[in-house]
Design a protein around this motif. Structure first.
Motif, PDB file in Angstrom:
ATOM      1  N   PHE A   1       0.858  -1.181   0.000  1.00 31.62           N
ATOM      2  CA  PHE A   1       0.000   0.000   0.000  1.00 31.62           C
ATOM      3  C   PHE A   1       0.895   1.232   0.000  1.00 31.62           C
ATOM      4  CE2 PHE A   1      -2.456  -3.318   2.099  1.00 31.62           C
ATOM      5  CZ  PHE A   1      -3.661  -3.263   1.393  1.00 31.62           C
ATOM      6  N   GLY A   2       0.761   2.021  -1.054  1.00 32.52           N
ATOM      7  CA  GLY A   2       1.576   3.230  -1.147  1.00 32.52           C
ATOM      8  C   GLY A   2       3.060   2.954  -1.082  1.00 32.52           C
ATOM      9  N   GLY A   3       3.498   1.829  -1.636  1.00 29.13           N
ATOM     10  CA  GLY A   3       4.911   1.469  -1.607  1.00 29.13           C
ATOM     11  C   GLY A   3       5.351   0.836  -0.318  1.00 29.13           C
ATOM     12  N   LEU A   4       4.430   0.586   0.607  1.00 29.84           N
ATOM     13  CA  LEU A   4       4.762  -0.031   1.883  1.00 29.84           C
ATOM     14  C   LEU A   4       4.358  -1.492   1.864  1.00 29.84           C
ATOM     15  CD1 LEU A   4       3.414   2.800   4.217  1.00 29.84           C
ATOM     16  CD2 LEU A   4       5.805   2.379   3.616  1.00 29.84           C
ATOM     17  N   SER A   5       5.300  -2.383   2.109  1.00 28.53           N
ATOM     18  CA  SER A   5       5.007  -3.810   2.127  1.00 28.53           C
ATOM     19  C   SER A   5       5.866  -4.493   3.176  1.00 28.53           C
ATOM     20  CB  SER A   5       5.280  -4.430   0.752  1.00 28.53           C
ATOM     21  OG  SER A   5       6.653  -4.346   0.427  1.00 28.53           O
ATOM     22  N   PRO A   6       5.392  -5.582   3.762  1.00 24.49           N
ATOM     23  CA  PRO A   6       6.189  -6.314   4.747  1.00 24.49           C
ATOM     24  C   PRO A   6       7.489  -6.818   4.135  1.00 24.49           C
ATOM     25  CG  PRO A   6       3.903  -7.009   4.808  1.00 24.49           C
ATOM     26  CD  PRO A   6       4.053  -6.161   3.580  1.00 24.49           C
ATOM     27  N   GLN A   7       8.509  -6.956   4.984  1.00 20.90           N
ATOM     28  CA  GLN A   7       9.837  -7.350   4.532  1.00 20.90           C
ATOM     29  C   GLN A   7      10.275  -8.654   5.194  1.00 20.90           C
ATOM     30  OE1 GLN A   7      11.793  -5.142   2.285  1.00 20.90           O
ATOM     31  NE2 GLN A   7       9.648  -4.487   2.065  1.00 20.90           N
ATOM     32  N   LEU A   8      11.273  -9.287   4.546  1.00 22.76           N
ATOM     33  CA  LEU A   8      11.937 -10.472   5.077  1.00 22.76           C
ATOM     34  C   LEU A   8      13.430 -10.224   5.111  1.00 22.76           C
ATOM     35  CD1 LEU A   8      10.082 -13.432   3.298  1.00 22.76           C
ATOM     36  CD2 LEU A   8       9.942 -12.802   5.711  1.00 22.76           C
ATOM     37  N   ALA A   9      14.100 -10.872   6.047  1.00 23.64           N
ATOM     38  CA  ALA A   9      15.549 -10.726   6.137  1.00 23.64           C
ATOM     39  C   ALA A   9      16.211 -11.364   4.937  1.00 23.64           C
ATOM     40  CB  ALA A   9      16.056 -11.367   7.431  1.00 23.64           C
ATOM     41  N   GLU A  10      17.273 -10.732   4.471  1.00 21.34           N
ATOM     42  CA  GLU A  10      18.033 -11.257   3.345  1.00 21.34           C
ATOM     43  C   GLU A  10      19.493 -11.365   3.777  1.00 21.34           C
ATOM     44  OE1 GLU A  10      18.098 -10.549  -1.431  1.00 21.34           O
ATOM     45  OE2 GLU A  10      18.184  -8.794  -0.139  1.00 21.34           O
ATOM     46  N   GLY A  11      19.968 -12.585   3.824  1.00 19.73           N
ATOM     47  CA  GLY A  11      21.319 -12.807   4.306  1.00 19.73           C
ATOM     48  C   GLY A  11      21.353 -12.947   5.820  1.00 19.73           C
ATOM     49  N   ASN A  12      22.556 -13.200   6.320  1.00 21.12           N
ATOM     50  CA  ASN A  12      22.733 -13.439   7.757  1.00 21.12           C
ATOM     51  C   ASN A  12      23.403 -12.279   8.484  1.00 21.12           C
ATOM     52  OD1 ASN A  12      21.633 -16.050   7.519  1.00 21.12           O
ATOM     53  ND2 ASN A  12      23.628 -16.857   6.859  1.00 21.12           N
ATOM     54  N   GLU A  13      23.717 -11.214   7.777  1.00 13.95           N
ATOM     55  CA  GLU A  13      24.406 -10.102   8.406  1.00 13.95           C
ATOM     56  C   GLU A  13      23.454  -9.334   9.325  1.00 13.95           C
ATOM     57  OE1 GLU A  13      26.964  -6.090   7.190  1.00 13.95           O
ATOM     58  OE2 GLU A  13      26.150  -7.420   5.633  1.00 13.95           O
TER      59      GLU A  13
END
Length: 994
Positions: A83-95
């Motif tokens: 919505f309006g460019g806002l979306s849930p995120q997921l971690a990418e990588g282990n850093e």
């Protein structure tokens, strides 16, 4: 819901003040405060991004909150709508990395709530999501709204990083005491007993831990044989530690266990459990029904229990009230509730009221309404329908708001403002509840909008604009929000940069600021309040000088720079005094012997040495200044801390900043509480001189107002004021008269006179005896010089190590001075010996030149073993029995000779006796050394026993003192060097230059 852009516009109007900027939290650069606090200088340095108007204290508080590592990079979570460019995120990588600053906190909190509102259809148009998000973010960035600590740490991490939100720590349930229950008197006693028990247990835990630890240390620090180290008959330090433990009530089993564990080389693991209890007990709340208040007013009996109880009892209502007052007066507990207060749960947001006061436009009621609507909608739609509450909106900073608006805290206008703010908050929550089908608070009586002062006129306009009707569009299927007024938790209190929290008044007119001479400045809210009242820049400066002081003695009444110059004080000494005052020192203590210098005190000011020694901490009275002059100079330099006594300001202005009274706080709390559905955390700090009757009067007044929460406690008691004045460490009281305490015993008809005599410094004679011991410890030469009182007790020591570095020599010299001062103030030599023997550090090793000690673990070990052997008879510290050693302890020079064949004059200083030593003095061999240890009996021979004999030949070995050259011996330091034809010889140590 109609969306305005008022927060974005307010931030734009403020310019760069709210722009994000990189800071380093916890460095020395942050010591100068431009806000209400400073940060500790030893905090770990860490880069962090915050708005430019944040103080170092706020920056440091945020850095403490952001201590959890988060994924360094993320990617959109697949399968979920944006919505309006806002979306849930997921971690990418282990850093992992900690969040960069407040911008990251705003991004996840505002983003997660906006996405949740849009997902649940809370926006009229999905395209409004960016506007909703921008307004939430702007309200956080401008600190109009501040999330609680849990939201700052973990709010929105499931949406921003795909991490699970840790469960919130459940709130501790308060213990309820019902005044109508027959158990109420016993519960009140239990509160008192618990408070006393905590203090007793804390003291007992500390004493027990210290005593058992002393037993273990006495064993470990002893370097004797294994059997001797753990035997109190052979280890004197262990015996004293065990006696002290048993004397202080430590159980014999605990003492035996500590000794047994020390013998095995195992630490006492139970000591870790003997820590003072720091966790506070659950709060106790006494429910005080309105019927009890009416019974007190009518002086009636109060019935415990219901009418059908067989065992009902009664008590006079006023007697019960007095019992409650006595417990509250003594322990500050329990808290009182005169009406039911709803429990709070869920996330909490703090509405920072001072932020809504614009310097030009006045109080922005429209912004407050927008904040309440935005955040109530966000919290309501992001909360499960089955939850008990959607969260809490907490109003805070009311006292600072009133001061900044130029309104007296206890005035009728202040109560009207508080009521209007509370009503506007309830109306906004009712609007949200109508739109979303959520529960909403009720309304209280109409506030007095007609008495609202001009800066707060916007409140009346906003109240007129908002409808009073509650017409839900759907069934009330969602939980509602609770409105409260309380101080924020300590973890986030620093984020506000305000001068008060909750409903509390502003306590003082000044605030610490290390960047200003004198260390204080006028609070921002009072400065703004003076501007609001029409004060000019000059009048504000006058007010600040009165409250915070000038930070200097220039122009001061009584004690001024000119007055000090007239006394003959040199400019460099005056500059040192000014520096001390600029650092915050009181004028009384800035004029001390160390700041002025002893030479200046004697030669320039003409003060006698005994006066300098006795009154060195504060020489103001000795210089002829009266208490009134000292107080006047102190007010000039450091201010009075208040504005209500600033005679240069108009009377009506001073009344605005007068300290708030307890009735004022109760009235303001009642005005706000009548308009909201939650409680106002009212905490009254009564003066230490307040009586139980004063507390009872406050209880009666609060019961008449029907407050939901009240906590009473006493501060600044007479004892707490006296304790700092009792200088327990002060030693030389010779200039003070002894105090007498007369205790009359009427039964025996006698008078007991007890004279309290503090420890006084015992002066050494100007010409004193002692000895010099030369030895080598681990290849390092050490000269020990002692000085004795007339009775032979040790009074001073000097330590010389000529070939060591300057720093080490200086440390040893100053250490010797410290020991000497302690001895002269009555510290037993035995205590020093026990403290320093067997300490381990370099230089250490074999000892040569001493008859009793052959090895030392350090210089201090050697020195105090030597003193213990020579002055205390501590044969346990000697590796060679002193009975068989040279009785003078002067080295092995003639160890092969029998003592009875040694001239007794060798042990008597001819210089000290001015050559009057008789020639018929001899010494018995192998004299027992009982005098030094305090065990000599009537028939015992002392350490050195002298006896007159037949006159000896006048042709003695005594050297004519006129033959001495006056040069010191390079080996022992004595001035007994004789010049021969081609060489030099020392009579004291037989050194020769050959």
């Amino acid at each position: 819901m109609k969306l305005n852009r008022r927060f974005a516009e307010a931030l734009a109007a403020a310019g760069d003040r709210h722009a994000f900027a990189p800071r380093v939290a916890g460095t020395l650069d942050d010591q100068v405060s431009d806000g209400p606090g400073t940060v500790p200088g030893d905090a770990a340095a860490r880069p962090i991004t915050v708005p430019q108007d944040w103080s170092p204290a706020a920056t440091h508080a945020l850095a403490d909150l952001l201590d959890s590592p988060r994924p360094a990079s993320t990617r959109p979570r697949p399968g979920l709508q944006a919505f309006g460019g806002l979306s849930p995120q997921l971690a990418e990588g282990n850093e992992l990395a900690t969040e960069s600053g407040y911008d990251a906190v705003i991004a996840r909190i505002a983003g997660s709530l906006t996405w949740s509102v849009a997902r649940h259809g809370g926006l009229d148009n999905p395209d409004d999501a960016p506007v909703f998000h921008a307004e939430l973010a702007a309200s956080l960035r401008g600190r109009y709204v501040i999330p609680d600590a849990e939201l700052c740490r973990h709010g929105g991490i499931d949406w921003a990083y795909g991490l699970a939100v840790p469960p919130a720590t459940p709130a501790r349930q308060a213990g309820l005491i019902h005044a109508g229950s027959a158990a109420a008197p016993a519960q009140l006693r239990a509160v008192a007993e618990a408070s006393m028990r905590d203090g007793v247990l804390d003291v007992g835990a500390r004493v027990t831990r210290d005593r058992l630890d002393a037993i273990a240390q006495a064993c470990h620090r002893c370097s004797g044989e294994a059997n001797d180290r753990f035997d109190p008959r052979r280890n004197a330090a262990l015996a004293r530690a065990m006696r002290a433990a048993l004397r202080d009530g430590v159980a014999e089993e605990a003492v035996e266990r500590a000794l047994a564990l020390a013998r095995q080389g195992v630490a006492e693991d139970a000591l870790t459990e003997l820590q003072p209890q720091t966790e506070s007990r659950p709060e106790n709340i006494l429910q005080f029904p309105a019927a009890l208040g009416r019974a007190i007013e009518a002086d009636e009996d109060w019935q415990f229990g219901s009418d059908d109880d067989a065992g009902r009892s009664s008590i006079r209502a006023r007697e019960l009230r007095d019992n409650i007052a006595r417990t509250v007066w003594s322990f500050g507990a329990p808290s009182l509730a005169f009406q039911a207060c709803p429990a709070t749960s869920g996330p909490a947001l703090h509405i920072n009221l001072p932020a809504f006061l614009d310097p030009q436009a006045g109080f922005r009621a429209d912004l407050l309404g927008d904040a309440l609507r935005l955040w109530s909608q966000a919290l309501t739609l992001s909360t499960a329908r089955t939850a008990d509450s959607a969260g809490t909106l907490n109003l805070t900073g009311l006292g600072a708001l009133l001061s900044a608006g130029g309104i007296a805290y206890g005035s009728r206008e202040a109560c009207a403002i508080a009521a209007a703010i509370g009503r506007l908050a309830s109306l906004c929550l009712r609007e949200t509840g109508s739109e979303l089908g959520a529960q909403a608070p009720g309304l209280g009586p109409e506030p007095e909008a007609g008495v609202l002062p001009a800066p707060f006129a916007g409140l009346a306009d906003e109240l007129d604009r908002v409808s009073n009707r509650f017409l839900p569009r759907t069934a009330l299927a969602r939980p509602g929000l609770t409105l409260t007024c309380a101080a924020p938790e300590a973890a986030i209190a620093g984020l506000f940069d305000t001068d008060s929290h909750g409903i509390a008044p502003v306590e003082t007119a000044i605030i610490a600021d290390s960047g200003i001479s004198g260390g204080h400045r006028l609070r921002d809210c009072l400065r703004n309040g003076l501007r609001r009242l029409g004060a000019s820049a000059t009048e504000i400066e006058i007010a600040e000088d009165h409250a915070a002081g000038h930070g200097t003695l220039r122009g001061a009444p009584g004690i001024s720079v000119a007055a000090l110059q007239e006394l003959g004080l040199p400019d460099d000494a005056i500059e040192r005094v000014e520096d001390a005052i600029g650092d915050g020192a009181a004028v009384r203590y800035a004029l001390n012997r160390w700041t002025l210098g002893d030479r200046v005190c004697r030669e320039q000011l003409g003060l006698p040495s005994d006066v300098i020694a006795a009154e060195g901490r504060s020489l103001a009275r000795a210089l002829g200044f009266s208490e009134a002059e000292i107080a006047a100079a102190d007010r000039h330099a450091h201010g009075s801390g208040t504005l209500d006594d600033a005679i240069d300001l108009p009377l009506e202005w001073r009344s605005v900043f007068a300290p708030a009274t307890a009735p004022d706080q109760l009235a303001l709390s009642a005005a706000l509480e009548s308009q909201i559905n939650g409680g106002v955390d009212t905490q009254l700090a009564l003066d230490g001189e307040s009586t139980i009757d004063d507390v009872a009067a406050m209880i009666d007044q609060a019961a008449g107002l029907g407050l939901r929460q009240l906590t009473l406690r006493r501060t600044r008691s007479g004892l707490r004021d006296l304790l700092p004045a009792i200088d327990f460490d002060k030693g030389d009281y010779t200039a003070e008269p002894a105090r007498e305490r007369i205790v009359e015993r009427t039964v025996e008809r006698t008078v007991e006179r007890v004279v309290e005599q503090p420890a006084a410094r015992r002066k050494l004679p100007d010409r004193r005896k002692g000895y010099i011991q030369k030895a080598t410890v681990g290849g390092h030469k050490v000269y020990l010089h002692t000085g004795e009182f007339d009775d032979g007790e040790l009074g001073e020591i000097f330590i010389d190590m000529h070939k060591e570095g300057a720093a080490f020599r200086s440390l040893m010299n100053n250490f010797a001075i410290a020991i000497s001062i302690g001895l002269q103030y009555g510290v037993p030599l035995e205590e020093f010996v026990d403290a320093f023997v067997f300490t381990r550090f370099e230089p250490a090793g074999d000892v040569t030149g001493n008859d009793s000690i052959q090895h030392a673990t350090s210089i201090l070990d050697y020195l105090f073993r030597e003193l213990g052997v020579s002055y205390l008879g501590r044969e346990d510290l000697a590796e060679l029995s002193p009975v068989n050693a040279d009785q003078g302890g002067l080295g092995k020079g003639v160890a092969e000779e029998k003592l009875s064949q040694t001239d007794a004059a060798r042990f008597i200083s001819r210089g000290f006796s001015r050559g009057q030593v008789p020639d018929n003095i001899v010494m018995f061999a192998n004299a027992a050394r009982k005098v030094a240890s305090g065990q000599a009996g009537p028939g015992d021979v002392g350490e050195i026993e002298l006896q007159a004999s037949e006159p000896a030949s006048r042709g003695s070995k005594r050297q004519d003192v006129s033959l001495y050259s006056g040069d010191p011996c390079p080996d022992c330091g004595h001035f007994t060097v004789v010049h021969n034809e081609n060489s030099h010889r020392c009579d004291a140590c037989n050194w020769t230059s050959d």
